[in-house]
Design a protein around this motif. Structure first.
Motif, PDB file in Angstrom:
ATOM      1  N   ALA A 310       0.820  -1.219   0.000  1.00 29.68           N
ATOM      2  CA  ALA A 310       0.000   0.000   0.000  1.00 29.68           C
ATOM      3  C   ALA A 310       0.849   1.262   0.000  1.00 29.68           C
ATOM      4  N   PHE A 311       2.013   1.237   0.679  1.00 25.65           N
ATOM      5  CA  PHE A 311       2.688   2.488   1.012  1.00 25.65           C
ATOM      6  C   PHE A 311       4.108   2.624   0.482  1.00 25.65           C
ATOM      7  N   ARG A 312       4.630   1.671  -0.279  1.00 27.70           N
ATOM      8  CA  ARG A 312       6.056   1.715  -0.589  1.00 27.70           C
ATOM      9  C   ARG A 312       6.457   2.791  -1.587  1.00 27.70           C
ATOM     10  N   SER A 313       5.520   3.458  -2.240  1.00 27.98           N
ATOM     11  CA  SER A 313       5.893   4.551  -3.139  1.00 27.98           C
ATOM     12  C   SER A 313       5.998   5.895  -2.425  1.00 27.98           C
ATOM     13  N   HIS A 314       5.596   5.955  -1.158  1.00 30.59           N
ATOM     14  CA  HIS A 314       5.602   7.232  -0.434  1.00 30.59           C
ATOM     15  C   HIS A 314       7.028   7.599  -0.010  1.00 30.59           C
ATOM     16  N   PRO A 315       7.523   8.781  -0.372  1.00 28.68           N
ATOM     17  CA  PRO A 315       8.878   9.162   0.028  1.00 28.68           C
ATOM     18  C   PRO A 315       9.029   9.354   1.532  1.00 28.68           C
ATOM     19  N   SER A 316       7.939   9.654   2.229  1.00 25.36           N
ATOM     20  CA  SER A 316       8.023   9.888   3.674  1.00 25.36           C
ATOM     21  C   SER A 316       8.340   8.619   4.457  1.00 25.36           C
ATOM     22  N   VAL A 317       8.082   7.445   3.882  1.00 23.24           N
ATOM     23  CA  VAL A 317       8.338   6.192   4.605  1.00 23.24           C
ATOM     24  C   VAL A 317       9.842   5.960   4.667  1.00 23.24           C
ATOM     25  N   LEU A 318      10.396   6.019   5.878  1.00 27.03           N
ATOM     26  CA  LEU A 318      11.835   5.850   6.079  1.00 27.03           C
ATOM     27  C   LEU A 318      12.200   4.396   6.326  1.00 27.03           C
ATOM     28  N   MET A 319      11.353   3.677   7.086  1.00 22.98           N
ATOM     29  CA  MET A 319      11.645   2.281   7.404  1.00 22.98           C
ATOM     30  C   MET A 319      10.355   1.540   7.732  1.00 22.98           C
ATOM     31  N   TRP A 320      10.461   0.215   7.736  1.00 21.85           N
ATOM     32  CA  TRP A 320       9.346  -0.665   8.109  1.00 21.85           C
ATOM     33  C   TRP A 320       9.633  -1.270   9.484  1.00 21.85           C
ATOM     34  N   SER A 321       8.637  -1.264  10.354  1.00 15.09           N
ATOM     35  CA  SER A 321       8.721  -1.977  11.619  1.00 15.09           C
ATOM     36  C   SER A 321       7.821  -3.198  11.536  1.00 15.09           C
ATOM     37  N   TYR A 331       7.940 -15.743  14.518  1.00 10.47           N
ATOM     38  CA  TYR A 331       6.638 -15.449  13.903  1.00 10.47           C
ATOM     39  C   TYR A 331       6.801 -14.630  12.618  1.00 10.47           C
ATOM     40  N   PHE A 332       7.854 -13.791  12.573  1.00  9.57           N
ATOM     41  CA  PHE A 332       7.937 -12.759  11.551  1.00  9.57           C
ATOM     42  C   PHE A 332       9.096 -12.928  10.575  1.00  9.57           C
ATOM     43  N   THR A 333       9.861 -14.019  10.691  1.00 12.11           N
ATOM     44  CA  THR A 333      11.024 -14.167   9.814  1.00 12.11           C
ATOM     45  C   THR A 333      10.616 -14.268   8.340  1.00 12.11           C
ATOM     46  N   LEU A 334       9.542 -14.989   8.057  1.00 13.43           N
ATOM     47  CA  LEU A 334       9.096 -15.101   6.664  1.00 13.43           C
ATOM     48  C   LEU A 334       8.662 -13.738   6.139  1.00 13.43           C
ATOM     49  N   ALA A 335       7.895 -13.001   6.941  1.00 12.74           N
ATOM     50  CA  ALA A 335       7.458 -11.660   6.536  1.00 12.74           C
ATOM     51  C   ALA A 335       8.653 -10.745   6.310  1.00 12.74           C
ATOM     52  N   ALA A 336       9.670 -10.847   7.168  1.00 13.25           N
ATOM     53  CA  ALA A 336      10.847  -9.990   7.032  1.00 13.25           C
ATOM     54  C   ALA A 336      11.535 -10.217   5.698  1.00 13.25           C
ATOM     55  N   GLY A 337      11.666 -11.482   5.292  1.00 12.20           N
ATOM     56  CA  GLY A 337      12.301 -11.782   4.016  1.00 12.20           C
ATOM     57  C   GLY A 337      11.487 -11.305   2.832  1.00 12.20           C
ATOM     58  N   LEU A 338      10.172 -11.452   2.920  1.00 11.19           N
ATOM     59  CA  LEU A 338       9.305 -11.019   1.824  1.00 11.19           C
ATOM     60  C   LEU A 338       9.295  -9.501   1.698  1.00 11.19           C
ATOM     61  N   ILE A 339       9.315  -8.801   2.825  1.00 13.24           N
ATOM     62  CA  ILE A 339       9.365  -7.335   2.787  1.00 13.24           C
ATOM     63  C   ILE A 339      10.641  -6.875   2.094  1.00 13.24           C
ATOM     64  N   LYS A 340      11.759  -7.511   2.417  1.00 15.86           N
ATOM     65  CA  LYS A 340      13.033  -7.148   1.785  1.00 15.86           C
ATOM     66  C   LYS A 340      12.996  -7.416   0.286  1.00 15.86           C
ATOM     67  N   ALA A 341      12.329  -8.507  -0.122  1.00 17.82           N
ATOM     68  CA  ALA A 341      12.241  -8.827  -1.549  1.00 17.82           C
ATOM     69  C   ALA A 341      11.358  -7.826  -2.290  1.00 17.82           C
ATOM     70  N   ILE A 342      10.269  -7.420  -1.651  1.00 19.77           N
ATOM     71  CA  ILE A 342       9.347  -6.483  -2.289  1.00 19.77           C
ATOM     72  C   ILE A 342       9.927  -5.079  -2.328  1.00 19.77           C
ATOM     73  N   ASP A 343      10.558  -4.673  -1.215  1.00 19.18           N
ATOM     74  CA  ASP A 343      11.092  -3.309  -1.106  1.00 19.18           C
ATOM     75  C   ASP A 343      12.509  -3.350  -0.532  1.00 19.18           C
ATOM     76  N   PRO A 344      13.509  -3.540  -1.387  1.00 19.76           N
ATOM     77  CA  PRO A 344      14.894  -3.556  -0.905  1.00 19.76           C
ATOM     78  C   PRO A 344      15.460  -2.167  -0.629  1.00 19.76           C
ATOM     79  N   THR A 345      14.660  -1.118  -0.832  1.00 18.35           N
ATOM     80  CA  THR A 345      15.168   0.254  -0.717  1.00 18.35           C
ATOM     81  C   THR A 345      15.132   0.798   0.698  1.00 18.35           C
ATOM     82  N   ARG A 346      14.496   0.088   1.651  1.00 20.23           N
ATOM     83  CA  ARG A 346      14.334   0.644   2.996  1.00 20.23           C
ATOM     84  C   ARG A 346      14.806  -0.344   4.063  1.00 20.23           C
ATOM     85  N   PRO A 347      15.322   0.166   5.190  1.00 16.56           N
ATOM     86  CA  PRO A 347      15.676  -0.702   6.314  1.00 16.56           C
ATOM     87  C   PRO A 347      14.438  -1.186   7.056  1.00 16.56           C
ATOM     88  N   ARG A 348      14.658  -2.246   7.864  1.00 17.02           N
ATOM     89  CA  ARG A 348      13.588  -2.838   8.669  1.00 17.02           C
ATOM     90  C   ARG A 348      14.043  -2.901  10.126  1.00 17.02           C
TER      91      ARG A 348
END
Length: 377
Positions: A310-321, A331-348
């Motif tokens: 929903a939000f990865r094109s917004h320049p204001s988004v600095l990182m994902w928590s 619980y979240f390791t799979l999600a963490a990997g998928l987030i990195k694959a979808i949006d490698p431009t931001r830290p988590r």
């Protein structure tokens, strides 16, 4: 044409009925979803939308929403609207930017997914126009072909890159915005026009510092809940922008959306006014909830992906928590990997009680309540 019902958020589990027929549903109270209702509509007659909502679902338990609010959150908390689209349409459109070594010129990448919701294959072309905010004249206009026809009842993903000379960059002191307008052309006619508002920004973690556009940033932040004393969880138009102006006047440059993804209006205001945002997944004390294996993807993974998409094109988004104080990083390791694959431009990060709670896998560590010895740690 196809008619979609789009919901920005319904808390926390719902089923949608059109004229008495179930058309879809959703688990999760803070992320957007949509359902195709075309075949259930009555032409030239009144149509009825019914939303059947459960407040205390497994999504509410994982988010601890009702628990820390100390009142029921169930209901339609964000806007709902209809979309009317051609049978060949743009089902996803995102942009990302990277700079050259001198941080002068940039590469603009557009990710476009086309949907063909008809019974026959279709050819299509795309016209891109880059427009600087508040200016009518495009910086450029280019027509691009897609890779082959869009097959019947299928999706086709394409990526396009554009070299941009000396764009104005986005940061909180200089929130310069651009729009990338996309026109979908089929059989020689423009059948759909959509656009993405974005900024030229590149985020990097180097050692113990975060750099934005090659400049180190110091974050002066607050946590923000989407609540207003006079209206509760249902905010009135303009409230998001008013909040950001109040924060800016207090010399704040960074907001954490504790403990769930925000409404789109908040990020739009942060884009315009210049505010970094840590967007957080809808999980708080999630380790206290036992999730059946059959529901793990729906309850734990899908909300994170909906947030990022929903939000990865917004320049204001600095990182994902990934979550707030949710104990079990497994619980979240799979999600963490998928987030990195979808949006490698931001830290988590994984907001936790102690250091290293993410097995040191994510780009930014997070340590809550470190006590008097916190600065030394």
């Amino acid at each position: 044409r196809r008619i979609k019902l789009r919901c920005d958020a319904v808390y926390s589990e719902c089923e949608i009925f059109i004229n008495g027929h179930k058309t879809g549903g959703h688990l999760g109270g803070f992320t957007p979803f949509e359902t195709d209702i075309t075949s259930f509509l009555l032409k030239g007659k009144p149509n009825t939308i019914l939303s059947k909502v459960r407040s205390e679902s497994i999504a509410d338990s994982l988010a601890s929403g009702t628990r820390y609010a100390v009142h029921q959150l169930g209901g339609i908390t964000r806007k709902i609207y209809l979309l009317c689209l051609p049978v060949i349409n743009c089902s996803m459109f995102h942009v990302s930017t990277t700079f050259d070594n001198s941080y002068s010129d940039a590469l603009l990448t557009a990710e476009v997914e086309l949907a063909n919701e008809s019974e026959k294959d279709a050819d299509a072309e795309l016209v891109f126009e880059l427009i600087k905010d508040r200016e009518d004249k495009p910086v450029f206009a280019e027509r691009r072909k897609i890779n082959g026809p869009v097959k019947a009842n299928s999706l086709l993903l394409n990526k396009f890159s554009f070299n941009i000379r000396k764009p104005e960059r986005w940061d909180p002191e200089h929130p310069n915005l651009y729009s990338l307008r996309l026109s979908l052309v089929s059989d020689g006619k423009i059948i759909e026009v959509t656009e993405r508002v974005f900024g030229f920004k590149q985020t990097e973690v180097r050692g113990y510092q975060v750099f934005v556009n090659n400049r180190p940033v110091k974050l002066r932040g607050v946590c923000r809940h989407e609540v207003m004393p006079l209206r509760g969880r249902s905010l009135s138009p303009g409230q998001w922008e008013e909040d950001i102006r109040v924060f800016r006047d207090a010399n704040i440059n960074y907001i954490r959306t504790s403990h769930y993804p925000p409404a789109p209006e908040l990020l739009e205001a942060c884009d315009r006014l210049g505010m970094f945002v840590e967007v957080e997944g809808p999980f708080c004390w999630a380790h206290e909830t036992k999730v059946p294996e059959s529901r793990r993807y729906e309850a734990l993974i899908q909300p994170e992906l909906e947030m990022v998409n929903a939000f990865r094109s917004h320049p204001s988004v600095l990182m994902w928590s990934l979550a707030n104080e949710s104990g079990n990083y497994d619980y979240f390791t799979l999600a963490a990997g998928l987030i990195k694959a979808i949006d490698p431009t931001r830290p988590r990060n994984f907001s936790q009680w102690g250091p290293g709670a993410d097995n040191n896998e994510l780009e930014i560590d997070n340590h809550h309540y470190p006590g008097p010895d916190g600065p030394a740690k």
